[in-house]
Write an enzyme that holds these catalytic residues in place. Sequence first.
Site, PDB file in Angstrom:
ATOM      1  N   CYS A  35       0.812  -1.223   0.000  1.00  0.00           N
ATOM      2  CA  CYS A  35       0.000   0.000   0.000  1.00  0.00           C
ATOM      3  C   CYS A  35       0.842   1.268   0.000  1.00  0.00           C
ATOM      4  O   CYS A  35       0.614   2.186  -0.806  1.00  0.00           O
ATOM      5  CB  CYS A  35      -0.971   0.004   1.175  1.00  0.00           C
ATOM      6  SG  CYS A  35      -0.203   0.056   2.820  1.00  0.00           S
ATOM      7  N   HIS A  37      -2.515   1.033   6.842  1.00  0.00           N
ATOM      8  CA  HIS A  37      -2.916   0.973   5.429  1.00  0.00           C
ATOM      9  C   HIS A  37      -3.185   2.375   4.914  1.00  0.00           C
ATOM     10  O   HIS A  37      -3.627   3.260   5.657  1.00  0.00           O
ATOM     11  CB  HIS A  37      -4.164   0.109   5.254  1.00  0.00           C
ATOM     12  CG  HIS A  37      -4.475  -0.223   3.836  1.00  0.00           C
ATOM     13  ND1 HIS A  37      -3.670  -1.051   3.073  1.00  0.00           N
ATOM     14  CD2 HIS A  37      -5.474   0.188   3.016  1.00  0.00           C
ATOM     15  CE1 HIS A  37      -4.178  -1.152   1.852  1.00  0.00           C
ATOM     16  NE2 HIS A  37      -5.273  -0.407   1.796  1.00  0.00           N
ATOM     17  N   HIS A  80      -6.032   1.683  -4.061  1.00  0.00           N
ATOM     18  CA  HIS A  80      -5.021   1.195  -3.129  1.00  0.00           C
ATOM     19  C   HIS A  80      -4.558  -0.196  -3.534  1.00  0.00           C
ATOM     20  O   HIS A  80      -5.157  -0.857  -4.386  1.00  0.00           O
ATOM     21  CB  HIS A  80      -5.590   1.164  -1.704  1.00  0.00           C
ATOM     22  CG  HIS A  80      -6.779   0.273  -1.523  1.00  0.00           C
ATOM     23  ND1 HIS A  80      -6.984  -0.484  -0.394  1.00  0.00           N
ATOM     24  CD2 HIS A  80      -7.845   0.013  -2.338  1.00  0.00           C
ATOM     25  CE1 HIS A  80      -8.118  -1.157  -0.495  1.00  0.00           C
ATOM     26  NE2 HIS A  80      -8.661  -0.873  -1.670  1.00  0.00           N
TER      27      HIS A  80
END
Length: 208
Positions: free
Chosen positions: A101, A153, A165
Site C-alpha cells: 500500500c 494501510h 489502493h
Amino acid sequence: MRIHHLNKVAALLAVMAMLAVMPAMAVEQGATPVWITATGIDRLDPAADTSNLVPSPLQAEQGKASPRGFSPGQLLTALANQFMDIRYQRGGRKPSTGFDCSGFVRYVFKLGVGVELPNTSAMQYKSGTEVARNDLRSGDLVFFRTRGKRISHVGIYLEDGRFIHAPSSGKRVSVSSLSEPYWSRRYAGGRRPQVLAGHEMMATPNQS
C-alpha cells in the site's frame, strides 16, 4: 522558472488525455515526473532545470477570470488508475515487482509530481495536513487501522468516497469505497501532502 509564468503549459484535459494512453508498465523509478513531460514544460526550454519544480495552478491575467488550471491531484489519480490490477507484494515499490500500500502511494507521487513521500503508511500519516472526511479532494491520502490501533494501510482518494489502493496479499490494485463496512470501521483519517496543499483547481466561471 515558475510554472505560473509559463503561458504555453497544456490544459488539464490534454494532460488527462496523454495519461489515458500511457502504458502503465513502461514507467520506472527515476523517470522524469509525468506532469513535466505531459504538460510539455521540458520542451519549452530543454536546457532548464526542472528537478525542483512542483506543479502549480495557472495564474489568471490581471482583471480576467481565472482559467482552468493544472491540478496535481487529478493528475495523480489519473496516473494511479493506470496501475489497476498490479498485484500486491509486501515491500513492493514498482509495477514490475508489485506494490504494497505505501509503496503504491510513494510510486505514484514520485512518478507523477516528483515528490518522495515517507516509506510507510504510519510515517505518511504523520506528514501533510489533516483533512476532514467531507473535505477530501482527489489526490489526498486516506488511512486505516487494519491491525489494531496503529496506522497500517493507505490509499489515494479519487472522488465520491472512492479510493485506489494496493489492498493485501493475494489481491491487486483496485478501487474501494469509504462507505464499505470494512473500510468505514477502520478509517483513521485523511491527509493532504504538502505538494497538494494550496493547489486547488482554478476553473473559469460560466459566462451568461
